[in-house]
Design an enzyme around this catalytic site. Structure first.
Site: not given
Ligand code: HXC
Length: 512
Positions: A168-169, A402-403
């Protein structure tokens, strides 16, 4: 608890991020923690942390019960190779390194300091993106960072190492920075992860195939460097910094250099007898540059052009070189994008540009035309035209069409243009040229093939050399290959205090 003990206790607590269990889980994945990464990056004992006690302000979803000192990012300053450097290192053990309002504030504070004091910012990224529990304030935090990345662009170097999943961001801030480094098999970059991809497009893809280091260094070109592990990645980062000034006002770093015999006899035999045979331009680069100083950027992407940093007589230069060993060194969409971005970086930070040219032209065909070779080729042209750093070109062999104009020709502002005796400077290769301009004559010939060979020879004798261009002053000097290094050392020394002012404007409109 006594006041002093309280502080010491809080300090210890802050060191642990999300706790021992999560640190162990990070290690089990073969990853270092945020603090360990900083330890390997900064000079020993130099790191000073800022904001170690910052906590998030979210009370939704039971978040008030889960507060960690530092809130998922370690920020501070110190030195790398003795030079002031700012670093933020995201802590995956705290909510997956996700970006909260306060996490963003810490990064912004650091970037503001870096701009005020004129020193690089290194981001060690390991983040699940926007902190989902915080909603719009975390999105706002990202936008605050993107804005600062953009304002700081061209003012201070900004470098992003990707050391875990970045979703994401978390990918857009690195994308605005100058360089991205990725670690093989443990770092990923994607706007949306495999699960979302499956839901939206029904495509099944692994994280590695969607946004792993090999995809981004080879296919998309998003990543400039890849490393086998995190330590190697940090070493690459340090090496990269060693070529770059602290900010746009500084000159390039200068290393101690002792002059010796600068002739390079090995260069005489590099160009093959047959002009259609390939050779590796890196052999020319490494012979010309200071010993072991060449540091290639974007090694796996658009291999028909080679770009990278090197030192010449101890000073950093940026090198852009057509690569005859890959697709004959032709310019296409990706090689133009790659080189244009590199030229822009060098020009931002006063790094002189050296171009080695051996290019048969732009790659023809529908794929290239439909995907915008015109706009993309123009990026490179624009980048060179606008570059005000010292600029020197060496034509080793082909400079066609051109290159010829695009690859740092005299006409678009190069300061010194050299050619080897093997240079061929013409509108196109002799065969193609003869087929077009002698078409009527050839059609009348009984033995057309023989006649074509004769006409080809005629054209080649006239243009497959550097002397027509030298007569006009488009080439300043025709040099022997073995003289190249000394000629370049002298030329860049002569150009050291070059001043060129662009016309007054808000900013140019590079064909993006
Ligand atoms: C809050 C989060 C989080 C998030 C992960 N965690 N991502 N908490 N916000 N975005 C937390 C989990 O709950 C977990 O907490 C710990 O971090 C580890 O995550 P896991 O999933 O257990 O780890 P892993 O299996 O290694 O996977 C990592 C990951 C996955 C691939 C990053 O967590 C994931 O897909 N996260 C969400 C990604 C996402 O969609 N983000 C939002 C994007 S939107 P605990 O307590 O269990 O340790 C965005 C908008 C901005 O960013 C746009 C701007 C242009």
């Amino acid at each position: 608890m006594k006041k002093r003990e309280l502080l010491l206790k809080l300090r210890d607590e802050a060191q642990l991020g999300g706790g021992i269990e999560r640190i162990e889980s990070q290690h089990k994945k073969g990853k270092l923690t945020a603090r360990e990464r900083i330890h390997f990056l900064m000079d020993e004992g130099s790191f000073e942390e800022i904001g170690a006690f910052v906590q998030h302000r979210c009370d939704d979803f039971g978040m008030e019960k889960q507060r960690f000192l530092g809130d998922g990012v370690v920020t501070g300053y110190g030195t790398v190779n003795g030079r002031l450097t700012y670093v933020f290192s995201q802590d995956f053990t705290v909510f997956g390194g996700s970006l909260s309002e306060t996490h963003a504030e810490k990064i912004c504070k650091l970037m503001d300091l870096a701009v005020k004091t004129g020193a690089p910012v290194i981001g060690l990224n390991d983040s699940g993106g926007a902190r989902i529990q915080e909603g719009v304030v975390s999105l706002a935090g990202y936008a605050d960072i993107f804005y600062r990345n953009t304002m700081a662009s061209g003012v201070i170097p900004q470098i992003s190492a990707i050391m875990g999943p970045c979703a994401g961001g978390a990918v857009y801030s690195p994308a605005i920075t100058d360089f991205i480094l990725m670690v093989e098999h443990s770092s990923y970059m994607f706007v949306t992860g495999p699960n979302v991809v499956k839901t939206v497009t029904h495509e099944e893809v692994t994280s590695e195939d969607l946004g792993g280091a090999s995809v981004h260094s080879g296919k998309s070109g998003v990543a400039h460097f890849t490393a086998a592990n995190e330590i190697e990645c940090i070493q690459q980062l340090k090496k990269l910094l060693s070529f770059v000034p602290q900010n746009c006002e500084e000159k390039v770093p200068s290393f101690v250099y002792e002059s010796s015999d600068e002739t390079r006899p090995a260069l005489t035999d590099i160009i093959p007898e047959n002009a259609n045979q390939p050779y590796d331009i890196r052999d020319v680069i490494t012979e010309v540059a200071d010993a072991e100083s060449f540091f290639e950027v974007h090694h796996n992407f658009a291999e028909n052009i080679v770009v990278g940093f090197a030192r010449l007589a101890g000073k950093s230069i940026g090198i852009v070189a057509n690569q005859p060993a890959f697709l004959a060194g032709v310019l296409d969409i990706n090689s133009s994008r790659k080189a244009a971005r590199f030229v822009r970086f060098c020009d931002c930070f006063n790094i002189p540009l050296l171009v080695f040219e051996d290019v048969p032209g732009f790659l023809p065909g529908t794929d290239q035309e439909w995907n915008g070779i015109i706009t993309n080729g123009a990026k490179l042209l624009f980048a060179f035209c606008e570059a005000t750093v010292p600029r020197v070109t060496v034509i080793t062999r082909k400079a066609y069409g051109g290159a010829y104009d695009v690859m740092n020709s005299k006409h678009i502002g190069a300061d010194m243009n050299f050619a080897w005796p093997t240079a061929e400077i013409a509108v196109m290769g002799a065969k193609g040229a003869a087929e077009i301009i002698f078409k009527r004559e050839l059609d009348k010939e009984e033995n057309k093939a023989n006649a074509l060979i004769a006409k080809e020879k005629e054209y080649a004798e006239m243009f497959a050399n550097p002397y027509r261009a030298a007569e006009r002053g488009f080439i300043d000097e025709v040099i022997l290959p073995e003289e190249t290094r000394i000629k370049l050392i002298k030329a860049f020394k002569m150009l050291e205090n070059k001043v060129t002012n662009l016309p007054r404007k808000k900013h140019g409109n590079i064909p993006l």
